[in-house]
Write a protein that holds these residues in place. Structure first.
Motif, PDB file in Angstrom:
ATOM      1  N   SER A  68       0.837  -1.203   0.000  1.00 56.61           N
ATOM      2  CA  SER A  68       0.000   0.000   0.000  1.00 56.61           C
ATOM      3  C   SER A  68       0.868   1.247   0.000  1.00 56.61           C
ATOM      4  O   SER A  68       1.910   1.297   0.669  1.00 56.61           O
ATOM      5  CB  SER A  68      -0.915   0.029   1.220  1.00 56.61           C
ATOM      6  N   ALA A 126       4.981   5.379  -7.008  1.00 55.07           N
ATOM      7  CA  ALA A 126       3.583   5.340  -7.446  1.00 55.07           C
ATOM      8  C   ALA A 126       3.446   4.511  -8.718  1.00 55.07           C
ATOM      9  O   ALA A 126       2.488   3.750  -8.880  1.00 55.07           O
ATOM     10  CB  ALA A 126       3.065   6.753  -7.672  1.00 55.07           C
ATOM     11  N   ILE A 174       1.133   1.081  -9.316  1.00 53.29           N
ATOM     12  CA  ILE A 174       0.169   0.918 -10.404  1.00 53.29           C
ATOM     13  C   ILE A 174       0.499  -0.306 -11.256  1.00 53.29           C
ATOM     14  O   ILE A 174      -0.372  -1.127 -11.552  1.00 53.29           O
ATOM     15  CB  ILE A 174       0.116   2.184 -11.277  1.00 53.29           C
ATOM     16  N   ARG A 204      -0.292  -3.433  -9.632  1.00 46.47           N
ATOM     17  CA  ARG A 204      -1.705  -3.491  -9.250  1.00 46.47           C
ATOM     18  C   ARG A 204      -1.874  -3.585  -7.734  1.00 46.47           C
ATOM     19  O   ARG A 204      -2.667  -4.373  -7.211  1.00 46.47           O
ATOM     20  CB  ARG A 204      -2.419  -4.644  -9.969  1.00 46.47           C
ATOM     21  N   GLN A 240      -2.270  -1.266  -3.948  1.00 45.21           N
ATOM     22  CA  GLN A 240      -3.101  -0.169  -3.477  1.00 45.21           C
ATOM     23  C   GLN A 240      -2.334   1.159  -3.511  1.00 45.21           C
ATOM     24  O   GLN A 240      -1.251   1.281  -2.938  1.00 45.21           O
ATOM     25  CB  GLN A 240      -3.585  -0.447  -2.053  1.00 45.21           C
ATOM     26  N   LEU A 241      -2.918   2.131  -4.193  1.00 48.15           N
ATOM     27  CA  LEU A 241      -2.375   3.481  -4.221  1.00 48.15           C
ATOM     28  C   LEU A 241      -3.498   4.451  -3.902  1.00 48.15           C
ATOM     29  O   LEU A 241      -4.529   4.468  -4.579  1.00 48.15           O
ATOM     30  CB  LEU A 241      -1.779   3.804  -5.602  1.00 48.15           C
ATOM     31  N   VAL A 282      -4.387   8.424  -3.379  1.00 48.65           N
ATOM     32  CA  VAL A 282      -3.938   9.787  -3.663  1.00 48.65           C
ATOM     33  C   VAL A 282      -4.890  10.751  -2.977  1.00 48.65           C
ATOM     34  O   VAL A 282      -6.106  10.676  -3.159  1.00 48.65           O
ATOM     35  CB  VAL A 282      -3.901  10.041  -5.182  1.00 48.65           C
ATOM     36  N   LEU A 337      -6.210   8.147 -13.467  1.00 44.74           N
ATOM     37  CA  LEU A 337      -5.677   7.327 -12.377  1.00 44.74           C
ATOM     38  C   LEU A 337      -6.763   6.439 -11.771  1.00 44.74           C
ATOM     39  O   LEU A 337      -6.515   5.271 -11.459  1.00 44.74           O
ATOM     40  CB  LEU A 337      -5.066   8.226 -11.300  1.00 44.74           C
ATOM     41  N   SER A 338      -7.953   6.988 -11.604  1.00 46.06           N
ATOM     42  CA  SER A 338      -9.054   6.203 -11.037  1.00 46.06           C
ATOM     43  C   SER A 338      -9.353   4.987 -11.906  1.00 46.06           C
ATOM     44  O   SER A 338      -9.620   3.890 -11.394  1.00 46.06           O
ATOM     45  CB  SER A 338     -10.304   7.084 -10.898  1.00 46.06           C
ATOM     46  N   VAL A 348      -6.489   3.458  -8.990  1.00 46.74           N
ATOM     47  CA  VAL A 348      -6.019   4.329  -7.911  1.00 46.74           C
ATOM     48  C   VAL A 348      -7.221   4.907  -7.167  1.00 46.74           C
ATOM     49  O   VAL A 348      -8.215   5.301  -7.776  1.00 46.74           O
ATOM     50  CB  VAL A 348      -5.146   5.471  -8.482  1.00 46.74           C
ATOM     51  N   THR A 349      -7.141   4.955  -5.843  1.00 47.26           N
ATOM     52  CA  THR A 349      -8.187   5.568  -5.027  1.00 47.26           C
ATOM     53  C   THR A 349      -7.920   7.059  -4.900  1.00 47.26           C
ATOM     54  O   THR A 349      -6.862   7.466  -4.405  1.00 47.26           O
ATOM     55  CB  THR A 349      -8.235   4.938  -3.620  1.00 47.26           C
TER      56      THR A 349
END
Length: 208
Positions: free
Chosen positions: A103, A130, A134, A137, A139-140, A142, A160-161, A165-166
């Motif tokens: 993460s 970062a 990605i 795969r 957890q990122l 932002v 990014l979403s 990406v969250t």
């Protein structure tokens, strides 16, 4: 939380601070991660150091090794629990999928960094970390702090979403009737901890 390829670092989290306003969110998050007994791989941009000096009274040393010692003492962390990496420490664990934690949180996230990540620039260690999250795969999260958003900002965050990406804006709610600034900070930090799957008592979940 996602599984890490390296079992010895399963409880580690990468935390990066960039040059947007909102240093208080990052410092409170770091405090909570240490309290939750997580190892933290920490990075901070030069712009973020300037913002932190403006917004807080944290007397940060400039060099990574000195900063690591300072943060360890300040947060009463265990030896080695906080590791600080400079922008060009390419041999650090966060630069590779085989060593990075499962993460990563960028808090706060400047629009410049969001743009660089969305285009795969990897010009410094934060951007590379970062990119690793990605591509692997993992957890990122932002945490952008900007207002208003331009079309460019929105397009980059949407891109990014769509990559998984969250995007968690630093937008505190008020239904908990905050009385102090720290209550607003805790609202956002609680949301980040929830996303990380870390138990927190900063803010009850809706309906509790």
């Amino acid at each position: 939380m996602n599984n890490d390829n390296n079992a010895g670092r399963r409880q580690a989290v990468t935390l990066a601070m960039t040059g947007a306003s909102g240093a208080q969110y990052a410092w409170r998050l770091l405090e909570c991660l240490i309290a939750a007994d997580r190892d933290v791989f920490f990075m901070i941009s030069k712009a973020a150091q300037l913002v932190s000096a403006t917004e807080t009274d944290m007397p940060l040393p400039g060099k990574p090794q000195l900063m690591e010692s300072f943060l360890t003492d300040h947060y009463r962390a265990k030896p080695g629990q906080i590791r600080v990496f400079g922008p060009e420490q390419w041999m650090s664990p966060v630069a590779s999928g085989s060593g990075a934690p499962s993460s990563m949180v960028i808090c706060p996230a400047s629009m410049g960094v969001v743009s660089a990540i969305a285009t795969g620039a990897s010009n410094n260690l934060i951007e590379r970390a970062a990119d690793v999250a990605i591509k692997e795969r993992r957890q990122l999260i932002v945490v952008p702090r900007e207002s208003p958003f331009s079309e460019i900002h929105l397009e980059n965050m949407l891109k990014l979403s769509r990559m998984g990406v969250t995007i968690l804006p630093a937008s505190p709610g008020f239904y908990h009737q905050p009385r102090e600034i720290s209550d607003l900070v805790d609202f956002v930090v609680a949301r980040i901890l929830n996303q990380l799957g870390i138990e927190q008592s900063l803010m009850p979940r809706w309906g509790e």
